[in-house]
Write a protein that holds these residues in place. Structure first.
Motif, PDB file in Angstrom:
ATOM      1  N   ALA A 157       0.829  -1.208   0.000  1.00 28.35           N
ATOM      2  CA  ALA A 157       0.000   0.000   0.000  1.00 28.35           C
ATOM      3  C   ALA A 157       0.866   1.263   0.000  1.00 28.35           C
ATOM      4  O   ALA A 157       0.531   2.259  -0.645  1.00 28.35           O
ATOM      5  CB  ALA A 157      -0.923  -0.007   1.218  1.00 28.35           C
ATOM      6  N   PHE A 158       1.988   1.237   0.713  1.00 28.15           N
ATOM      7  CA  PHE A 158       2.903   2.388   0.748  1.00 28.15           C
ATOM      8  C   PHE A 158       3.436   2.680  -0.654  1.00 28.15           C
ATOM      9  O   PHE A 158       3.442   3.832  -1.109  1.00 28.15           O
ATOM     10  CB  PHE A 158       4.057   2.087   1.705  1.00 28.15           C
ATOM     11  CG  PHE A 158       5.061   3.206   1.813  1.00 28.15           C
ATOM     12  CD1 PHE A 158       4.826   4.274   2.659  1.00 28.15           C
ATOM     13  CD2 PHE A 158       6.229   3.182   1.062  1.00 28.15           C
ATOM     14  CE1 PHE A 158       5.752   5.315   2.759  1.00 28.15           C
ATOM     15  CE2 PHE A 158       7.148   4.208   1.157  1.00 28.15           C
ATOM     16  CZ  PHE A 158       6.914   5.284   2.005  1.00 28.15           C
ATOM     17  N   ASN A 159       3.890   1.636  -1.366  1.00 33.59           N
ATOM     18  CA  ASN A 159       4.377   1.830  -2.739  1.00 33.59           C
ATOM     19  C   ASN A 159       3.284   2.369  -3.648  1.00 33.59           C
ATOM     20  O   ASN A 159       3.513   3.234  -4.485  1.00 33.59           O
ATOM     21  CB  ASN A 159       4.915   0.511  -3.300  1.00 33.59           C
ATOM     22  CG  ASN A 159       6.191   0.070  -2.612  1.00 33.59           C
ATOM     23  OD1 ASN A 159       6.889   0.874  -2.013  1.00 33.59           O
ATOM     24  ND2 ASN A 159       6.482  -1.218  -2.662  1.00 33.59           N
ATOM     25  N   ARG A 160       2.063   1.844  -3.471  1.00 29.03           N
ATOM     26  CA  ARG A 160       0.948   2.260  -4.324  1.00 29.03           C
ATOM     27  C   ARG A 160       0.611   3.738  -4.105  1.00 29.03           C
ATOM     28  O   ARG A 160       0.214   4.432  -5.034  1.00 29.03           O
ATOM     29  CB  ARG A 160      -0.275   1.386  -4.046  1.00 29.03           C
ATOM     30  CG  ARG A 160      -1.382   1.587  -5.083  1.00 29.03           C
ATOM     31  CD  ARG A 160      -2.495   0.553  -4.952  1.00 29.03           C
ATOM     32  NE  ARG A 160      -3.419   0.646  -6.063  1.00 29.03           N
ATOM     33  CZ  ARG A 160      -3.231   0.091  -7.245  1.00 29.03           C
ATOM     34  NH1 ARG A 160      -2.145  -0.634  -7.455  1.00 29.03           N
ATOM     35  NH2 ARG A 160      -4.118   0.249  -8.223  1.00 29.03           N
ATOM     36  N   SER A 161       0.758   4.215  -2.881  1.00 28.17           N
ATOM     37  CA  SER A 161       0.393   5.600  -2.583  1.00 28.17           C
ATOM     38  C   SER A 161       1.198   6.575  -3.451  1.00 28.17           C
ATOM     39  O   SER A 161       0.628   7.525  -4.016  1.00 28.17           O
ATOM     40  CB  SER A 161       0.620   5.890  -1.095  1.00 28.17           C
ATOM     41  OG  SER A 161       1.997   5.888  -0.783  1.00 28.17           O
ATOM     42  N   TYR A 162       2.478   6.341  -3.580  1.00 31.86           N
ATOM     43  CA  TYR A 162       3.309   7.276  -4.340  1.00 31.86           C
ATOM     44  C   TYR A 162       3.209   7.062  -5.848  1.00 31.86           C
ATOM     45  O   TYR A 162       3.304   8.020  -6.618  1.00 31.86           O
ATOM     46  CB  TYR A 162       4.753   7.207  -3.846  1.00 31.86           C
ATOM     47  CG  TYR A 162       4.866   7.928  -2.531  1.00 31.86           C
ATOM     48  CD1 TYR A 162       4.980   9.301  -2.482  1.00 31.86           C
ATOM     49  CD2 TYR A 162       4.742   7.237  -1.327  1.00 31.86           C
ATOM     50  CE1 TYR A 162       5.012   9.983  -1.272  1.00 31.86           C
ATOM     51  CE2 TYR A 162       4.776   7.901  -0.112  1.00 31.86           C
ATOM     52  CZ  TYR A 162       4.911   9.275  -0.081  1.00 31.86           C
ATOM     53  OH  TYR A 162       4.926   9.946   1.113  1.00 31.86           O
ATOM     54  N   MET A 163       3.001   5.827  -6.282  1.00 35.06           N
ATOM     55  CA  MET A 163       2.797   5.596  -7.719  1.00 35.06           C
ATOM     56  C   MET A 163       1.479   6.222  -8.175  1.00 35.06           C
ATOM     57  O   MET A 163       1.396   6.794  -9.266  1.00 35.06           O
ATOM     58  CB  MET A 163       2.818   4.087  -8.010  1.00 35.06           C
ATOM     59  CG  MET A 163       4.207   3.467  -7.900  1.00 35.06           C
ATOM     60  SD  MET A 163       4.286   1.787  -8.546  1.00 35.06           S
ATOM     61  CE  MET A 163       3.335   0.887  -7.320  1.00 35.06           C
ATOM     62  N   LYS A 182      -5.082   7.929   0.754  1.00 35.99           N
ATOM     63  CA  LYS A 182      -5.862   6.715   1.042  1.00 35.99           C
ATOM     64  C   LYS A 182      -4.937   5.531   1.334  1.00 35.99           C
ATOM     65  O   LYS A 182      -5.099   4.834   2.353  1.00 35.99           O
ATOM     66  CB  LYS A 182      -6.759   6.383  -0.152  1.00 35.99           C
ATOM     67  CG  LYS A 182      -7.465   5.037  -0.031  1.00 35.99           C
ATOM     68  CD  LYS A 182      -8.218   4.686  -1.302  1.00 35.99           C
ATOM     69  CE  LYS A 182      -8.752   3.258  -1.242  1.00 35.99           C
ATOM     70  NZ  LYS A 182      -9.441   2.860  -2.482  1.00 35.99           N
ATOM     71  N   PHE A 183      -3.951   5.312   0.457  1.00 40.65           N
ATOM     72  CA  PHE A 183      -3.095   4.132   0.633  1.00 40.65           C
ATOM     73  C   PHE A 183      -2.053   4.327   1.729  1.00 40.65           C
ATOM     74  O   PHE A 183      -1.610   3.352   2.342  1.00 40.65           O
ATOM     75  CB  PHE A 183      -2.459   3.736  -0.701  1.00 40.65           C
ATOM     76  CG  PHE A 183      -3.443   3.110  -1.651  1.00 40.65           C
ATOM     77  CD1 PHE A 183      -3.909   1.823  -1.429  1.00 40.65           C
ATOM     78  CD2 PHE A 183      -3.949   3.824  -2.725  1.00 40.65           C
ATOM     79  CE1 PHE A 183      -4.840   1.247  -2.279  1.00 40.65           C
ATOM     80  CE2 PHE A 183      -4.885   3.253  -3.578  1.00 40.65           C
ATOM     81  CZ  PHE A 183      -5.329   1.966  -3.355  1.00 40.65           C
TER      82      PHE A 183
END
Length: 556
Positions: A239-245, A258-259
């Protein structure tokens, strides 16, 4: 205005309305997630206590004087898993203990495995040079496929971070070259894995990010997110990686927040103290003007970093903590000045209100006196009713317990007498057989008879069958109730009616009050280690591991 222009204008207006509505709805969703996050933050101690309980149970196993050095190594490995993102100092301490055990056992696999665990710990805590020094000592020709992958992952992590923090172009270029060299080596290794394996997807996602192909990386990330469980560190990382992508592609911070929130919730639920989501979320909220929440979250993150003793996290937080704290103090001063003015106004109104209340109170006092007499009588009556109810419940419980005890006694006395009688008959037959062999001078046949274990094996089968039948007669619902305490895919299937498996037989004895592994081993004629392994295996399959055996003892 032509019809086409009118239609085009209408479409544009509807599009604007749709996006505004969508953004408002998403914003409300973020607010709901923030509420969930703060509820989770308030329960941090509960999650930490649960982790401490698991750690203490493992430490008790480690203190068992009967545990072999090899068993100690495996128990410490489980302790390292628990401590890895919870306490740097404890993790380092136990890794060093396992390195010492590996030397004592002279086990090369254990040495290599523990060395890699130490290198990983140093890398994740920002000690990249120390990690690389350790990795250079590892002989890769002796590593298993799993350990060689871990070896390349750690090297790749070190050079990824070193190339990022280096300010010298030539050195950064050298780190960049080494990073891609180990990336290629890791890619060759993971090509042997299934395309849906967690490690394969993780590496492929990073590869797409290295190529700046964020959309492809997001697609892979979505697959990873679908196979990891909320409340775990794996979920928090994905989720952390998804937040910035998401922010990189969409250009707005709604998905990013959100992520980050979901990642922070998972970190707290899994007692991960070495985390970054909460601090990053605090920075975003500070930039958006939500100073109070930003201060609350950065303090929370600082406490986690202090608990874990992470110098890397301290460095990250120290860059933003003073700025957020100062802004929070300024906001507090403004709020205090506003509160002082409001307090003066409220004090004036309070004086007027007190005067009115004084006159009302005099009338109310007269009414209250009469009500208190009636209330006292009602309370006394209520107390008597409750005492009577509790007494009836206690009597009913005692009656049921006495009835159950009588049933058990009758059943086991009958079974015992039958078994005892059978064994007297069998001993008499055995005696006659021995006498016959001696009288007829068949000493060799007698010796063969004594050497054979068939009699013992047959008697054990009869003993197990009688035990199973008697126990299931007294506790007919034991198997079903026992399986309810296990995870659905770990439940025990009994092939024969009125028969227990070895695991069920062990926990049947625990239900009867025999919880000592040595006594169970003596009764069932197994080794203590076998009984211990069965108990650990079944406990690990339980829904509630900590209270599993206590719940078994309460099966009726």
């Amino acid at each position: 205005m032509t019809l086409r222009k009118k239609v085009s204008k209408l479409v544009n207006i509807l599009s604007i309305i749709f996006w505004v509505t969508h953004l408002v709805s998403y914003s409300q969703n973020i607010d709901s997630l923030l509420v969930v996050l703060e509820e989770t933050m308030s329960k941090r101690n509960e999650y930490d206590l649960s982790k401490e309980a698991r750690i203490n149970n493992l430490k008790k196993l480690l203190e068992d004087p009967k545990a072999s050095l090899e068993n100690q190594y495996y128990i410490i490995n489980r302790l390292i898993d628990e401590y890895e993102y919870y306490s740097f100092d404890a993790t380092l301490n136990f890794i060093e203990k396992n390195l010492k055990l590996a030397d004592e056992l002279d086990n090369n696999l254990f040495k290599q495995e523990s060395t890699l665990r130490l290198a990983k710990l140093l890398a994740t805590s920002g000690r990249y040079d120390e990690s690389i020094n350790l990795l250079e000592e590892v002989v890769t020709s002796n590593l298993s496929q799993e350990l060689i992958r871990e070896y390349y992952i750690i090297y790749k992590r070190c050079y990824y971070e070193l190339r990022t923090i280096s300010r010298v172009n030539s050195i950064s270029a050298e780190y960049d070259q080494l990073y891609f060299a180990y990336k290629d080596s890791l890619d060759a290794q993971i090509s042997k894995l299934g395309e849906n394996s967690k490690l394969y997807l993780e590496v492929i996602e990073q590869n797409y990010r290295d190529e700046s192909n964020t959309r492809k990386a997001l697609d892979i990330n979505a697959k990873r997110l679908a196979i990891v469980k909320m409340g775990t560190r794996e979920y928090a990382m994905v989720a952390f990686n998804r937040s910035y992508m998401s922010h990189e592609i969409e250009g707005n911070r709604l998905n990013q927040k959100k992520f980050l929130i979901l990642s922070a919730i998972s970190d707290i639920q899994s007692s991960v103290k070495d985390n970054a989501s909460m601090a990053n979320l605090a920075v975003i909220l500070f930039e958006e003007g939500d100073v109070e929440r930003a201060h609350k979250y950065i303090d929370f993150s600082f406490e986690d970093a202090k608990f874990y003793n992470s110098k890397l996290r301290f460095l990250d937080i120290s860059n933003v903590l003073p700025v957020i704290s100062k802004s929070y103090e300024i906001e507090n001063i403004k709020q205090n000045n506003k509160l002082k003015k409001q307090l003066m106004f409220i004090s004036f109104l309070s004086i007027i209100l007190l005067m009115a209340l004084f006159f009302i109170y005099r009338q109310y006092k007269k009414i209250k006196l009469g009500r208190e007499h009636l209330k006292t009588a009602n309370l006394q009556l209520k107390d008597l009713n409750e005492q009577l109810s509790f007494t009836n419940k206690d009597l009913k419980r005692l009656y049921e317990e006495l009835s159950a005890v009588d049933t058990i006694k009758e059943q086991y006395i009958g079974t015992f007498l039958n078994l005892y009688s059978d064994y007297i008959d069998k001993l008499d037959v055995y005696r006659k057989t021995v006498r016959k062999y001696i009288v007829t001078n068949k000493t060799s046949d007698l010796l063969e008879l004594i050497k054979s274990k068939n009699v013992v094996d047959e008697e054990l089968k009869i003993f197990y069958a009688n035990f199973d039948k008697s126990f299931l007669h007294i506790y007919p619902n034991f198997i079903e109730s026992f399986n309810q305490l296990l995870n659905e895919d770990e439940r025990i299937i009994v092939k024969l009616e009125d028969a227990l498996t070895v695991e069920l037989r062990i926990f049947a004895l625990i239900r009867l009050g025999i919880s000592n592994s040595s006594k169970i081993a003596k009764i069932l004629r197994y080794s203590v280690n076998t009984i211990y392994n069965y108990r650990v295996k079944v406990r690990n399959s339980a829904i509630n591991r900590e209270e599993f055996e206590d719940m078994v003892k309460k099966i009726i």
